[in-house]
Design an enzyme around this catalytic site. Structure first.
Site, short mmCIF file in Angstrom:
data_model
loop_
_atom_site.label_atom_id
_atom_site.label_comp_id
_atom_site.label_asym_id
_atom_site.label_seq_id
_atom_site.Cartn_x
_atom_site.Cartn_y
_atom_site.Cartn_z
N GLY A 92 -36.69 -16.40 0.95
CA GLY A 92 -36.99 -15.36 -0.04
C GLY A 92 -38.01 -14.35 0.48
O GLY A 92 -37.87 -13.15 0.25
N SER A 93 -39.02 -14.82 1.19
CA SER A 93 -40.06 -13.91 1.67
C SER A 93 -39.49 -12.87 2.62
O SER A 93 -39.77 -11.68 2.48
CB SER A 93 -41.17 -14.69 2.38
N SER B 54 -33.46 -17.61 -2.47
CA SER B 54 -33.93 -18.62 -1.53
C SER B 54 -33.33 -19.98 -1.89
O SER B 54 -33.40 -20.41 -3.04
CB SER B 54 -35.46 -18.68 -1.59
N HIS C 88 -34.14 -23.11 -1.20
CA HIS C 88 -34.92 -24.31 -1.56
C HIS C 88 -35.40 -24.29 -3.01
O HIS C 88 -36.00 -25.26 -3.47
CB HIS C 88 -36.07 -24.54 -0.58
N CYS D 228 -49.32 -20.71 -3.58
CA CYS D 228 -50.00 -19.94 -2.55
C CYS D 228 -51.47 -19.77 -2.87
O CYS D 228 -52.30 -19.69 -1.98
CB CYS D 228 -49.36 -18.57 -2.41
C1 PLP Z 1 -40.52 -19.12 -3.59
C2 PLP Z 1 -40.49 -17.68 -3.91
C3 PLP Z 1 -40.42 -16.71 -2.89
C4 PLP Z 1 -40.48 -17.08 -1.42
O1 PLP Z 1 -39.32 -17.70 -0.99
P1 PLP Z 1 -39.37 -18.51 0.39
O2 PLP Z 1 -37.95 -18.89 0.65
O3 PLP Z 1 -40.25 -19.70 0.16
O4 PLP Z 1 -39.90 -17.58 1.43
C5 PLP Z 1 -40.34 -15.39 -3.25
N1 PLP Z 1 -40.32 -15.02 -4.55
C6 PLP Z 1 -40.39 -15.92 -5.55
C7 PLP Z 1 -40.34 -15.44 -6.95
C8 PLP Z 1 -40.49 -17.27 -5.26
O5 PLP Z 1 -40.56 -18.15 -6.27
#
Ligand code: PLP
Length: 395
Positions: A69-70, A198, A200, A323
């Site tokens: 997601g990042s 994302s 996970h 975080c």
């Molecule tokens: C977890 C999350 C992310 C980051 O996703 P990753 O796959 O861990 O990098 C970004 N935005 C939101 C809203 C999230 O909950």
């Protein structure tokens, strides 16, 4: 152990694991190779891409695999910003409650001369479309609003926001990491040009995600190299994770109503019992929130101590976002919905999955009641509040 921290990450589903296994063994080729081993991998890759595209309501060649997601958030925002800048548009609109993957990317762009408008949500954690309309300028290059919030679970009026952006001709990105697999998301119905997800967060593997980019959207490469992902994201594809993500997503959406029907009563029971604890308040809207999200503030109590004691009772929960825990800064999301610092410190997030049960919910309620009562007995702040030397913020 009771795991109630599914907004941080989820346990992989058996379906996802089983889908991945052949990719650790029989399907080992590089999808870019022309020989049969490569082509077998390329087929698995295409099949995963098609599955995901069908679920999102887009074309397979609008799906770009990323490391999560990042990365998808970074690429979407930087791409739209650089494209806008070329046309003299250097203004971006977002919200004060975005994930740090969005907010920190915007900080970086700000340092490079972009102007950022962050909309404050209403007290219930939902952004008002009128505020968006007022913020739009002729030089607005991008609107980025998350689909659902990772801390307080609020669901934004994405379809309306998308429609406004479409009408004004402004690219619209949505960080849908918390939404996809949990509530219905369709990029075509929702008028979305760029979307991040994302794996996970819906029982897939960590380290894999998708950036959806509508055809015609100009993407900037964050990683240079080979021609994978139509030249927009280099690097040999993480085939096991991609195949697992497609399987996990397919499973999640095929049970989406059933899961919500199981989660909502547990969520609402937790909320209604927890707010009965004196000087406790719910964060976020009561109805327009993710099926598994509960987030409350307890006045006069430290979120960290609460978490540690719950952990001793076998309950995994979260205070603020994953975080920010570890630092003493209160959650930017709670501050943005108007919770004062001292209240924001006493927050607790429970994020359920369909694996949780009603019995677990009862145990969580009982445990929180015990822990909060124990902690308030020792809290000097609570003492001052009780004696009337300080006024309660939460009545
Ligand atoms: C977890 C999350 C992310 C980051 O996703 P990753 O796959 O861990 O990098 C970004 N935005 C939101 C809203 C999230 O909950």
């Amino acid at each position: 152990m009771i795991y109630a921290d599914n907004a941080a990450t989820t346990k992989m589903s058996k379906t996802a694991i089983n889908a991945m296994l052949p990719c650790f063994d029989a399907i080992y080729g590089n999808p870019s190779s022309l020989h049969s081993a490569g082509q077998q991998a390329a087929e698995a890759l295409l099949s995963a891409r098609k599955t995901i595209a069908e679920i999102l309501g887009c074309n397979p060649n609008e799906v770009y695999f990323t490391s999560g997601g990042s990365e998808a958030d970074n690429q979407a925002i930087i791409s739209a910003a650089l494209y806008g800048a070329k046309k003299g548009k250097k203004h971006i609109i977002s919200t004060a409650i975005e994930h740090h993957a969005v907010l920190h990317t915007l900080d970086k762009l700000k340092a490079q001369g972009f102007e950022i408008t962050l909309l404050d949500p209403h007290e219930n954690g939902i952004v008002l479309t009128d505020d968006l309309l007022n913020a739009i300028r002729p030089d607005t290059a991008l609107v980025t609003v998350m689909y659902a919030n990772n801390e307080i679970g609020t669901i934004q009026p994405i379809r309306e926001i998308g429609a406004i952006c479409r009408e004004k001709g402004i690219p619209f990105h949505s960080d849908a990491v918390q939404a996809v697999g949990h509530i219905p998301v369709n990029v075509s119905h929702d008028n979305i040009d760029l979307l991040s997800l994302s794996a996970h967060k819906f029982h897939g593997r960590k380290g894999i995600g998708v950036l959806y980019a509508k055809r015609g959207t100009v993407l900037t490469n964050l990683i240079e190299g080979g021609a994978q992902e139509r030249g927009k994201r280099a690097g040999t594809e993480n085939l096991p994770a991609i195949v697992g993500m497609a399987a996990a997503l397919k499973e999640a959406v095929s049970h989406i109503d059933e899961n919500a029907a199981k989660l909502i009563p547990m969520r609402d029971k937790l909320i209604s019992e927890l707010v009965k604890i004196p000087h406790t308040i719910l964060n976020g809207d009561k109805q327009r929130r993710l099926p598994g999200n509960v987030n409350v503030c307890f006045e006069g109590i430290e979120g960290e101590s609460l978490l540690l004691l719950l952990n001793e009772k076998g309950i995994c929960a979260s205070s603020g976002s994953a975080c920010t825990s570890g630092s003493l800064d209160p959650s930017h999301v709670l501050l943005a919905i108007g919770r004062p610092h001292e209240i924001a410190h006493g927050s607790l997030r429970l994020s359920l999955s369909e694996e949780n049960t009603a019995e677990e919910t009862e145990y969580i309620i009982k445990s929180i009641q015990e822990v909060v009562s124990y902690l308030s007995g020792m809290s000097p702040v609570w003492n001052d509040l009780q004696k009337g030397e300080k006024n309660y913020v939460i009545q």
